[in-house]
Design a protein around this motif. Sequence first.
Motif, mmCIF file in Angstrom:
data_model
loop_
_atom_site.group_PDB
_atom_site.id
_atom_site.type_symbol
_atom_site.label_atom_id
_atom_site.label_comp_id
_atom_site.label_asym_id
_atom_site.label_seq_id
_atom_site.Cartn_x
_atom_site.Cartn_y
_atom_site.Cartn_z
ATOM 1 N N VAL A 167 1.054 -1.406 -0.040
ATOM 2 C CA VAL A 167 0.333 0.002 0.524
ATOM 3 C C VAL A 167 0.574 1.204 -0.234
ATOM 4 O O VAL A 167 2.283 0.943 0.271
ATOM 5 C CB VAL A 167 -0.969 0.393 1.640
ATOM 6 N N ALA A 168 0.218 2.572 -0.500
ATOM 7 C CA ALA A 168 0.520 3.535 -0.357
ATOM 8 C C ALA A 168 1.079 4.237 0.441
ATOM 9 O O ALA A 168 2.118 5.267 1.217
ATOM 10 C CB ALA A 168 0.059 4.414 -1.399
ATOM 11 N N THR A 169 0.460 4.584 1.895
ATOM 12 C CA THR A 169 0.583 4.728 2.788
ATOM 13 C C THR A 169 0.159 4.896 4.046
ATOM 14 O O THR A 169 -0.018 3.483 4.227
ATOM 15 C CB THR A 169 -0.959 6.005 3.312
ATOM 16 N N ILE A 170 0.759 5.042 5.108
ATOM 17 C CA ILE A 170 0.587 4.899 6.621
ATOM 18 C C ILE A 170 -0.640 4.186 7.250
ATOM 19 O O ILE A 170 -0.875 3.443 7.432
ATOM 20 C CB ILE A 170 1.727 5.381 7.747
ATOM 21 N N GLU A 171 -1.062 5.554 6.865
ATOM 22 C CA GLU A 171 -3.325 5.268 6.870
ATOM 23 C C GLU A 171 -3.937 3.422 6.415
ATOM 24 O O GLU A 171 -4.150 3.831 6.458
ATOM 25 C CB GLU A 171 -3.404 6.412 6.379
ATOM 26 N N GLU A 172 -3.085 3.534 5.491
ATOM 27 C CA GLU A 172 -3.937 2.316 4.176
ATOM 28 C C GLU A 172 -2.996 1.061 5.766
ATOM 29 O O GLU A 172 -4.344 -0.101 5.442
ATOM 30 C CB GLU A 172 -3.100 2.073 2.892
ATOM 31 N N CYS A 173 -2.277 1.142 5.194
ATOM 32 C CA CYS A 173 -1.758 -0.210 6.276
ATOM 33 C C CYS A 173 -2.363 0.134 7.993
ATOM 34 O O CYS A 173 -2.588 -1.066 8.220
ATOM 35 C CB CYS A 173 0.149 -0.140 6.274
ATOM 36 N N GLU A 174 -1.978 0.840 8.626
ATOM 37 C CA GLU A 174 -2.735 0.663 9.583
ATOM 38 C C GLU A 174 -4.169 0.458 9.423
ATOM 39 O O GLU A 174 -4.626 -0.399 10.382
ATOM 40 C CB GLU A 174 -3.553 2.001 9.497
ATOM 41 N N ALA A 175 -4.871 0.700 8.431
ATOM 42 C CA ALA A 175 -6.627 0.649 8.522
ATOM 43 C C ALA A 175 -6.478 -1.116 7.998
ATOM 44 O O ALA A 175 -7.120 -1.810 8.569
ATOM 45 C CB ALA A 175 -7.236 1.155 7.157
ATOM 46 N N LEU A 176 -5.857 -2.038 7.414
ATOM 47 C CA LEU A 176 -5.548 -3.456 6.896
ATOM 48 C C LEU A 176 -5.033 -3.895 8.505
ATOM 49 O O LEU A 176 -5.805 -4.597 9.417
ATOM 50 C CB LEU A 176 -4.692 -3.538 6.400
ATOM 51 N N GLY A 177 -4.229 -3.404 9.520
ATOM 52 C CA GLY A 177 -3.830 -3.753 10.449
ATOM 53 C C GLY A 177 -5.024 -4.166 11.847
ATOM 54 O O GLY A 177 -4.946 -4.762 12.450
ATOM 55 N N LYS A 178 -6.231 -2.738 11.645
ATOM 56 C CA LYS A 178 -7.310 -3.240 12.321
ATOM 57 C C LYS A 178 -7.719 -4.588 11.411
ATOM 58 O O LYS A 178 -9.270 -4.764 12.834
ATOM 59 C CB LYS A 178 -7.771 -2.011 12.624
ATOM 60 N N GLN A 179 -8.313 -5.335 10.355
ATOM 61 C CA GLN A 179 -8.535 -5.987 9.798
ATOM 62 C C GLN A 179 -7.615 -7.388 10.077
ATOM 63 O O GLN A 179 -7.778 -8.287 9.761
ATOM 64 C CB GLN A 179 -9.220 -6.220 8.497
ATOM 65 N N GLY A 180 -6.578 -7.445 11.088
ATOM 66 C CA GLY A 180 -5.968 -8.426 11.242
ATOM 67 C C GLY A 180 -4.855 -8.845 10.644
ATOM 68 O O GLY A 180 -3.594 -9.865 11.286
ATOM 69 N N TYR A 181 -4.120 -7.901 9.610
ATOM 70 C CA TYR A 181 -3.416 -7.617 8.346
ATOM 71 C C TYR A 181 -1.822 -7.373 9.678
ATOM 72 O O TYR A 181 -2.343 -6.891 10.407
ATOM 73 C CB TYR A 181 -2.863 -6.964 7.405
ATOM 74 N N ILE A 182 -0.869 -8.269 9.723
ATOM 75 C CA ILE A 182 0.696 -7.826 10.130
ATOM 76 C C ILE A 182 0.936 -6.411 9.567
ATOM 77 O O ILE A 182 0.858 -6.252 8.080
ATOM 78 C CB ILE A 182 1.755 -8.375 9.958
ATOM 79 N N MET A 183 1.096 -4.746 10.062
ATOM 80 C CA MET A 183 1.830 -4.497 9.451
ATOM 81 C C MET A 183 3.077 -3.979 9.361
ATOM 82 O O MET A 183 3.136 -4.390 10.708
ATOM 83 C CB MET A 183 1.605 -2.984 10.365
ATOM 84 N N ALA A 184 3.590 -3.953 8.313
ATOM 85 C CA ALA A 184 4.951 -3.872 8.286
ATOM 86 C C ALA A 184 5.632 -3.053 7.447
ATOM 87 O O ALA A 184 4.791 -2.500 6.475
ATOM 88 C CB ALA A 184 5.339 -4.629 6.895
ATOM 89 N N GLY A 185 6.874 -2.285 7.436
ATOM 90 C CA GLY A 185 7.432 -0.718 6.324
ATOM 91 C C GLY A 185 8.199 -0.227 6.926
ATOM 92 O O GLY A 185 8.525 -0.227 9.024
ATOM 93 N N GLU A 186 9.275 0.584 6.042
ATOM 94 C CA GLU A 186 9.858 1.514 6.002
ATOM 95 C C GLU A 186 9.178 3.279 5.873
ATOM 96 O O GLU A 186 8.596 3.069 5.325
ATOM 97 C CB GLU A 186 11.279 1.107 6.142
ATOM 98 N N ARG A 187 10.046 4.331 6.650
ATOM 99 C CA ARG A 187 10.093 5.822 5.476
ATOM 100 C C ARG A 187 11.520 5.610 6.332
ATOM 101 O O ARG A 187 11.994 5.638 7.242
ATOM 102 C CB ARG A 187 9.311 6.510 6.367
ATOM 103 N N GLY A 188 11.734 6.444 4.408
ATOM 104 C CA GLY A 188 13.663 6.574 5.191
ATOM 105 C C GLY A 188 14.468 5.451 5.039
ATOM 106 O O GLY A 188 15.304 6.228 5.779
ATOM 107 N N GLY A 189 14.139 4.112 5.547
ATOM 108 C CA GLY A 189 14.513 2.920 5.883
ATOM 109 C C GLY A 189 14.643 2.779 7.557
ATOM 110 O O GLY A 189 15.092 1.834 7.619
ATOM 111 N N GLU A 190 13.642 3.661 8.267
ATOM 112 C CA GLU A 190 13.435 2.756 9.423
ATOM 113 C C GLU A 190 12.324 2.881 9.475
ATOM 114 O O GLU A 190 11.061 2.914 9.341
ATOM 115 C CB GLU A 190 14.008 4.202 10.333
#
Length: 227
Positions: free
Chosen positions: A43-66
């Motif tokens: 997904v493109a944004t942190i917010e989209e990732c968080e929305a899927l996290g609320k549905q039980g997805y594991i949230m993964a990722g970085e910004r600037g490598g962190e």
Amino acid sequence: CYTPDLIHQFEVENKTVVVIDILRATSCMVAGLGSGIQSITPVATIEECEALGKQGYIMAGERGGEKVEQFHIGNSPFDYMKPELKGKKVATTTTNGTHAIELSKNAKEVVIGSFLNLNALVSHMMKSENDVLLFCAGWKGRYNLEDTLFAGAVCNALKQNAELESDSALCAFFLYQSMATDLAYYINRSNHAARLSKFNVKEDIEYCARLNEFNVVPKLIGSELTV
Ligand code: MLT
């Protein structure tokens, strides 16, 4: 072998697009799906990732490598290979790799390439009738060494059976020929390796330079990458 600012110039509708982000997005996707993750949704944004996290997805990722602070995991291949992720659905957002996948969505086929699945990817491409576009994610729209080095490895593997149509493919091929003897050495000298050194993830860089650890080719089906 194109960077994000060029991809829109190419009709991808009839092509197979290989998305490449060696440090570390596509290496993570190959390692994770090759280790039993059920699916990865880029997904493109942190917010989209968080929305899927609320549905039980594991949230993964970085910004600037962190690692994104509130996510379950960051963007290390070692995170993606954790046994507790087997069978899970993962949503991920990264600085460049997921953006490149987003830009490729109209392609006839989108697959994921890394040194970790080089031979499996080349075999997949050899069976395909499609023209292939090797899409180097780069860094924030700029060229980077490791993605082009991998594109050159693909060109090297295909050169007996395919026309390297563009100068960019030829340059990638010659770059690979000059560095193939010690991939980790050269990748460790890339700009992104220097950025990542601040986060003490040297082992990630070494791992992402390994060849053929997995015999899988992640493919985008709808919004999910699966194998
Ligand atoms: C990217 O998207 O460029 C990578 O995921 C960055 C990283 O993992 O450090």
